[in-house]
Design an enzyme around this catalytic site. Structure first.
Site, PDB file in Angstrom:
ATOM      1  N   ASN A  10      15.309 108.586  60.851  1.00 16.60           N
ATOM      2  CA  ASN A  10      15.625 109.991  60.609  1.00 16.60           C
ATOM      3  C   ASN A  10      14.837 110.387  59.365  1.00 16.60           C
ATOM      4  O   ASN A  10      15.257 110.100  58.239  1.00 16.60           O
ATOM      5  CB  ASN A  10      17.140 110.128  60.408  1.00 16.60           C
ATOM      6  CG  ASN A  10      17.572 111.565  60.171  1.00 16.60           C
ATOM      7  OD1 ASN A  10      16.717 112.454  60.025  1.00 16.60           O
ATOM      8  ND2 ASN A  10      18.860 111.785  60.119  1.00 16.60           N
ATOM      9  N   ARG A  92      14.778 110.876  65.236  1.00 18.76           N
ATOM     10  CA  ARG A  92      15.488 112.134  65.293  1.00 18.76           C
ATOM     11  C   ARG A  92      14.471 113.242  65.047  1.00 18.76           C
ATOM     12  O   ARG A  92      13.768 113.233  64.028  1.00 18.76           O
ATOM     13  CB  ARG A  92      16.559 112.184  64.202  1.00 18.76           C
ATOM     14  CG  ARG A  92      17.225 113.529  64.166  1.00 18.76           C
ATOM     15  CD  ARG A  92      18.198 113.626  63.026  1.00 18.76           C
ATOM     16  NE  ARG A  92      18.868 114.903  63.054  1.00 18.76           N
ATOM     17  CZ  ARG A  92      19.169 115.620  61.980  1.00 18.76           C
ATOM     18  NH1 ARG A  92      18.856 115.168  60.774  1.00 18.76           N
ATOM     19  NH2 ARG A  92      19.786 116.765  62.087  1.00 18.76           N
ATOM     20  N   HIS A 181      22.617 119.712  65.804  1.00 20.01           N
ATOM     21  CA  HIS A 181      23.653 118.652  65.868  1.00 20.01           C
ATOM     22  C   HIS A 181      23.901 118.214  67.315  1.00 20.01           C
ATOM     23  O   HIS A 181      24.967 117.673  67.627  1.00 20.01           O
ATOM     24  CB  HIS A 181      25.017 119.126  65.315  1.00 20.01           C
ATOM     25  CG  HIS A 181      25.055 119.371  63.850  1.00 20.01           C
ATOM     26  ND1 HIS A 181      25.848 120.352  63.290  1.00 20.01           N
ATOM     27  CD2 HIS A 181      24.443 118.755  62.804  1.00 20.01           C
ATOM     28  CE1 HIS A 181      25.709 120.346  61.975  1.00 20.01           C
ATOM     29  NE2 HIS A 181      24.857 119.380  61.658  1.00 20.01           N
ATOM     30  N   ARG A 242      25.861 126.951  53.391  1.00 17.14           N
ATOM     31  CA  ARG A 242      25.341 128.040  54.233  1.00 17.14           C
ATOM     32  C   ARG A 242      26.447 129.025  54.586  1.00 17.14           C
ATOM     33  O   ARG A 242      27.586 128.630  54.835  1.00 17.14           O
ATOM     34  CB  ARG A 242      24.745 127.498  55.530  1.00 17.14           C
ATOM     35  CG  ARG A 242      23.545 126.601  55.362  1.00 17.14           C
ATOM     36  CD  ARG A 242      22.908 126.312  56.716  1.00 17.14           C
ATOM     37  NE  ARG A 242      21.936 125.252  56.625  1.00 17.14           N
ATOM     38  CZ  ARG A 242      22.071 124.062  57.221  1.00 17.14           C
ATOM     39  NH1 ARG A 242      23.127 123.798  57.967  1.00 17.14           N
ATOM     40  NH2 ARG A 242      21.136 123.154  57.084  1.00 17.14           N
TER      41      ARG A 242
END
Ligand code: ADP
Length: 401
Positions: A10, A92, A181, A242
Site C-alpha cells: 500500500n 492497493r 474503501h 474531512r
C-alpha cells in the site's frame, strides 16, 4: 515448491505499508511500514508474525530504497522477496475509475490507465504507480496485481453513481460518484453474511467503515448499490479531518466572500474540517474523554458526527428496502462502543437495537451486538483490507496460471 505467498503493498506519497501472507492457510507472515520516505530521517517498523518488532531510522530517499529496505528486513526472517514461494505482489490502487471493475494483472496499458486517472486522484494514484513500478523492477518475473478501492462500487446503478448536473459537462471531466474503501466494504459485507451463517447473495447489509476516513455503503446480495464517498473521498460522513456532505455553494461563498483560493478551500475541507475542525481533535478516544469531562465543543462534534451517521443508516435502509444487518468496522467502528450505541439509538422502529452488554465487550473477532431476537442484526466486523487484497490477488494469479 508451491507458490502460495503474496506480498501486499500500500504505497502512499511518503510511506509504504506492507504485509506478506501465505495463502495456503491465510496466514500473515510479516507486516510493516516505512514512513517519511524522502525526508531527512525515515523510519521502518517491521513485525514478523510471532516475533518481536524491529525499528530502524535512517535515510530512505525514495520508494525504490524503501522496497529494498523492506526486502532486507524480510530476508532476515527467511522471507526474502527472491523466494520461489512468492506468487505475486498485490497493490492497493485508490482510483480505478469506471474502467477497473475487478483486480487486474498490471501491464503497460493498465499502468497508462491508472496514470490517466491522476486528475481525479492527484494524491493517491501517482504514489500507487510508483509502488507498482518499483516492485516490477525488483521482481520483473512476477505478476503485479492492482486491486482498486473503487472496484466494489462499480456495480452502483447510474441513479446512485451520477450527480444531477449537466451530463455532457460531467462526462467530459469524468465527474461521477466512484466511492472508496471498496476493498473493506467487500470484505466486511461478506464476513457479515458469514457471521449470520448465510450466503452473501441472500443478505442485504449496511456497512459503516468508520476510520479516520469514513464511508457507508448499501450492499444488496453482495453487490454495492450505493456508497457515501463520491468523485473523491470528501463526500458523505463526517470524518476525522474531512467535512463530508455540504452545500457546494459553501465553496463559492468562501471564494467570493472569504477571498479563499481553490487550494485553500481544498485543504480546509480535507484537512481542517470534520471532527478536527469542529473540536480540535480527530481521535475518537480523545473526543469521548472530553465529552465525558463535560466539554461542550467535543459534545457538539460528537453529535454532528452521529447525526450524519444516522442519516446514512436511514437513507440506505430506504435504498435497500430490506436490511438484514448493519456492520460497524475500522478504528472507530470496531472500538468505539458509544458511537455504535448513539448511531442506532432511537431506530427501534426500523428493527435496530443494540444490547448494551454485548456492545461493551471488547474483542478482535466479528460479533453480533444486537439481542438474539432483533429483526436486524447489528454487528462489529473487523476489516482486513490486506487479507482481501491478497485473497483477490491470489485468486487471479491462480486462475491465470
Ligand atoms: P485509517 O482511516 O487511518 O485507516 P483506522 O481505521 O485505523 O483509520 O481508524 C483510526 C481511528 O480510529 C482513530 O483516529 C481513532 O479515532 C479511532 N480509534 C482507534 N482506536 C480507538 C478506540 N479504542 N476507541 C475509539 N476510537 C478509536
Amino acid at each position: 515448491m508451491s507458490r502460495t505467498r503474496v506480498l501486499v503493498l500500500n504505497s502512499g506519497s511518503s510511506s509504504v505499508k506492507y504485509q506478506l501472507l501465505d495463502m495456503r492457510g491465510s496466514d500473515r507472515l510479516a507486516m510493516g511500514l516505512v514512513e517519511r520516505i524522502g525526508e531527512e530521517t525515515s523510519r521502518l517498523r517491521h513485525t514478523p508474525t510471532g516475533g518481536l518488532s524491529r525499528e530502524w531510522s535512517g535515510s530512505v530517499p525514495d520508494h525504490d530504497a524503501a522496497l529494498k529496505a523492506v526486502a532486507a528486513e524480510l530476508a532476515k526472517d527467511g522471507l526474502g522477496l527472491d523466494s520461489p514461494e512468492l506468487a505475486a505482489i498485490g497493490h492497493r490502487v485508490v482510483h480505478g475509475g469506471k474502467h477497473f471493475t475487478e483486480p487486474t494483472v498490471v501491464d503497460d496499458a493498465v499502468l497508462a490507465e491508472i496514470e490517466r486517472l491522476i486528475p481525479v486522484a492527484p494524491l493517491h494514484n501517482p504514489a500507487n504507480l510508483t509502488g507498482i513500478r518499483t516492485a516490477q523492477a525488483l521482481r520483473p518475473d512476477l505478476p503485479q496485481v492492482a486491486v482498486f478501492d473503487t472496484a466494489f462500487h462499480t456495480t452502483m446503478p447510474e441513479s446512485a453513481a451520477r450527480y444531477a448536473i449537466d451530463v455532457e459537462t460531467a462526462d467530459a471531466h469524468r465527474v461521477r460518484r466512484y466511492g472508496f474503501h471498496g476493498t473493506s466494504h467487500a470484505y466486511v459485507s461478506r464476513e457479515t453474511a458469514r457471521l449470520l451463517g448465510r450466503a452473501p447473495e441472500d443478505v442485504n447489509v449496511i456497512v459503516l467503515h468508520l476510520g479516520n476516513g469514513a464511508s457507508a455503503s448499501a450492499v444488496r446480495g453482495g453487490r454495492c448499490v450505493d456508497t457515501s464517498m463520491g468523485l473523491t473521498p470528501l463526500e458523505g460522513l463526517v470524518m476525522g479531518t474531512r467535512s463530508g456532505d455540504m452545500d457546494p455553494a459553501v465553496i463559492f461563498h468562501l471564494m467570493r466572500v472569504g477571498g479563499m483560493s481553490a487550494d485553500e478551500i481544498d485543504t480546509l475541507l480535507n484537512k481542517r474540517s470534520g471532527l478536527i475542525g469542529l473540536c480540535g481533535d480527530n481521535d475518537m478516544r480523545e473526543i469521548r474523554r472530553r465529552v465525558d469531562a463535560g466539554d461542550e465543543r467535543a459534545r457538539l462534534a460528537f453529535d454532528i458526527y452521529i447525526h450524519r451517521l444516522k442519516k446514512y443508516i436511514g437513507a440506505y435502509y430506504a435504498v435497500l428496502g430490506r436490511v438484514d444487518a448493519v456492520a460497524f468496522t475500522a478504528g472507530v467502528g470496531e472500538n468505539a462502543a458509544p458511537v455504535r450505541e448513539a448511531a442506532v439509538a432511537g431506530l427501534e422502529g426500523l428493527g435496530l437495537v443494540v444490547d448494551a452488554g454485548l456492545n461493551a465487550v471488547r474483542a478482535d473477532r466479528a460479533r453480533l451486538i444486537s439481542p438474539a431476537d432483533a429483526r436486524v442484526a447489528v454487528a462489529v466486523v473487523p476489516t482486513d483490507e490486506e487479507m482481501e487484497i491478497a485473497t483477490q490477488t491470489y485468486a487471479l494469479v491462480e486462475k491465470e496460471r
